[in-house]
Design a protein around this motif. Structure first.
Motif, PDB file in Angstrom:
ATOM      1  N   GLU A  66       2.735   6.425   8.173  1.00  0.00           N
ATOM      2  CA  GLU A  66       3.306   5.200   7.625  1.00  0.00           C
ATOM      3  C   GLU A  66       4.664   5.467   6.983  1.00  0.00           C
ATOM      4  O   GLU A  66       5.581   4.652   7.081  1.00  0.00           O
ATOM      5  CB  GLU A  66       2.359   4.592   6.588  1.00  0.00           C
ATOM      6  CG  GLU A  66       1.222   3.778   7.177  1.00  0.00           C
ATOM      7  CD  GLU A  66       1.736   2.508   7.826  1.00  0.00           C
ATOM      8  OE1 GLU A  66       1.865   1.494   7.126  1.00  0.00           O
ATOM      9  OE2 GLU A  66       2.026   2.538   9.051  1.00  0.00           O
ATOM     10  N   TYR A  69      -5.474   4.750   2.385  1.00  0.00           N
ATOM     11  CA  TYR A  69      -5.234   5.373   3.683  1.00  0.00           C
ATOM     12  C   TYR A  69      -6.444   6.204   4.099  1.00  0.00           C
ATOM     13  O   TYR A  69      -7.219   6.662   3.253  1.00  0.00           O
ATOM     14  CB  TYR A  69      -3.986   6.267   3.622  1.00  0.00           C
ATOM     15  CG  TYR A  69      -2.702   5.486   3.483  1.00  0.00           C
ATOM     16  CD1 TYR A  69      -2.085   4.919   4.586  1.00  0.00           C
ATOM     17  CD2 TYR A  69      -2.103   5.312   2.232  1.00  0.00           C
ATOM     18  CE1 TYR A  69      -0.912   4.188   4.459  1.00  0.00           C
ATOM     19  CE2 TYR A  69      -0.932   4.589   2.097  1.00  0.00           C
ATOM     20  CZ  TYR A  69      -0.334   4.025   3.209  1.00  0.00           C
ATOM     21  OH  TYR A  69       0.812   3.293   3.080  1.00  0.00           O
ATOM     22  N   ALA A  98      -3.004   9.169  -1.202  1.00  0.00           N
ATOM     23  CA  ALA A  98      -3.319   8.490   0.054  1.00  0.00           C
ATOM     24  C   ALA A  98      -4.691   7.837  -0.004  1.00  0.00           C
ATOM     25  O   ALA A  98      -4.862   6.670   0.373  1.00  0.00           O
ATOM     26  CB  ALA A  98      -3.244   9.481   1.213  1.00  0.00           C
ATOM     27  N   ARG A 133       0.832  -1.204   0.000  1.00  0.00           N
ATOM     28  CA  ARG A 133       0.000   0.000   0.000  1.00  0.00           C
ATOM     29  C   ARG A 133       0.865   1.252   0.000  1.00  0.00           C
ATOM     30  O   ARG A 133       0.597   2.215  -0.743  1.00  0.00           O
ATOM     31  CB  ARG A 133      -0.929  -0.011   1.212  1.00  0.00           C
ATOM     32  CG  ARG A 133      -1.845   1.215   1.290  1.00  0.00           C
ATOM     33  CD  ARG A 133      -2.826   1.113   2.440  1.00  0.00           C
ATOM     34  NE  ARG A 133      -2.152   1.041   3.734  1.00  0.00           N
ATOM     35  CZ  ARG A 133      -2.790   1.018   4.898  1.00  0.00           C
ATOM     36  NH1 ARG A 133      -4.125   1.032   4.930  1.00  0.00           N
ATOM     37  NH2 ARG A 133      -2.129   0.952   6.031  1.00  0.00           N
ATOM     38  N   HIS A 175      -2.418   9.906   7.705  1.00  0.00           N
ATOM     39  CA  HIS A 175      -2.198   8.468   7.888  1.00  0.00           C
ATOM     40  C   HIS A 175      -1.026   8.004   7.022  1.00  0.00           C
ATOM     41  O   HIS A 175      -0.144   7.262   7.478  1.00  0.00           O
ATOM     42  CB  HIS A 175      -3.489   7.719   7.510  1.00  0.00           C
ATOM     43  CG  HIS A 175      -3.426   6.246   7.772  1.00  0.00           C
ATOM     44  ND1 HIS A 175      -4.333   5.364   7.222  1.00  0.00           N
ATOM     45  CD2 HIS A 175      -2.567   5.482   8.504  1.00  0.00           C
ATOM     46  CE1 HIS A 175      -4.042   4.145   7.608  1.00  0.00           C
ATOM     47  NE2 HIS A 175      -2.981   4.188   8.390  1.00  0.00           N
ATOM     48  N   LEU A 176      -0.982   8.457   5.762  1.00  0.00           N
ATOM     49  CA  LEU A 176       0.138   8.130   4.877  1.00  0.00           C
ATOM     50  C   LEU A 176       1.443   8.671   5.453  1.00  0.00           C
ATOM     51  O   LEU A 176       2.475   7.988   5.422  1.00  0.00           O
ATOM     52  CB  LEU A 176      -0.116   8.710   3.482  1.00  0.00           C
ATOM     53  CG  LEU A 176       1.068   8.675   2.502  1.00  0.00           C
ATOM     54  CD1 LEU A 176       1.547   7.249   2.266  1.00  0.00           C
ATOM     55  CD2 LEU A 176       0.669   9.332   1.175  1.00  0.00           C
TER      56      LEU A 176
END
Length: 227
Positions: free
Chosen positions: A213, A204, A199, A181, A209-210
């Motif tokens: 990560e 995501y 994203a 992902r 959130h991206l």
């Protein structure tokens, strides 16, 4: 011997690559694959990474590699991929290195790598059903299905799927899904897609959130990685 077993470089999907170092250090971001590399005049197996690895390099030095399809490294080397996770290991420590193949390294590194791969393939005679399972699980890990759904689709229990992932990929399907992902989001962003859209398309919750990560897997923000 079938054609599938005789010509792995072409029919098993191995991909040749070359990288020329621009500085004293190369940062390698997790991509969910394993590689057979010619690095500093050594044959090296690059195991699957769970975080960015900093590799010492010499400016201008070229590293050649074969990106191995899912499950192939385990099939050829006979060791669970999880034993190689986050490691770079000399091939000679894992399997016999054919001297006649190495003889061509000075003249043509790509040919040498293909010959080594072919020799390993013929020696191991990998089970095609194992490679088909690895390829199917890898494709599933690039989708939006849950680990439990993937296990059910392949007739495996959750525990068996976990063990299978460790053996074939170096980690469980959940980790593999996260890496795929992340790489998909970066691929979209590199082709000009806005980070927020990349994203969302990759699955995501949002751009933040991206970013979390990216910091966890790569130790940098998406913007820094793109630069």
């Amino acid at each position: 011997m079938s054609g599938y077993a005789e010509w792995p470089g072409r029919l098993a999907g191995a991909t040749m690559w070359r990288n020329v170092a621009a500085g004293d250090e190369q940062r390698v971001v997790p991509d969910g694959v394993m590689d057979l590399m010619w690095y500093e005049d050594r044959l090296v197996v690059a195991g699957p990474d769970t975080a960015t690895v900093a590799v010492a390099t010499r400016p201008g030095a070229a590293t050649w590699g074969l990106r191995l399809p899912p499950g192939v490294a385990h099939a050829l080397l006979g060791v669970p991929a999880c034993e190689l996770t986050d490691h770079r290991v000399d091939l000679a420590d894992l399997a016999p290195v054919p001297g006649e193949a190495l003889a061509s390294a000075e003249d043509d590194v790509p040919v040498m790598l293909e010959r080594v791969l072919l020799a390993l393939w013929r020696r191991a005679a990998p089970d095609p059903s194992v490679l088909r399972l690895a390829a199917s699980l890898d494709r599933a890990a690039r989708g939006r299905r849950s680990v439990r759904e993937i296990a059910a689709d392949h007739g495996l229990s959750d525990r068996t799927l976990r063990r299978t992932g460790d053996r074939l990929f170096g980690y469980g399907l959940k980790t593999l899904m996260g890496i795929h992902r992340f790489q998909y989001a970066l691929q979209l962003a590199r082709t000009g897609t806005a980070l927020s859209e990349a994203a969302a398309t990759a699955g995501y919750f949002d751009q933040a959130h991206l970013s979390r990560e990216a910091r966890r897997l790569a130790g940098a923000t998406p913007g820094a990685l793109l630069r």
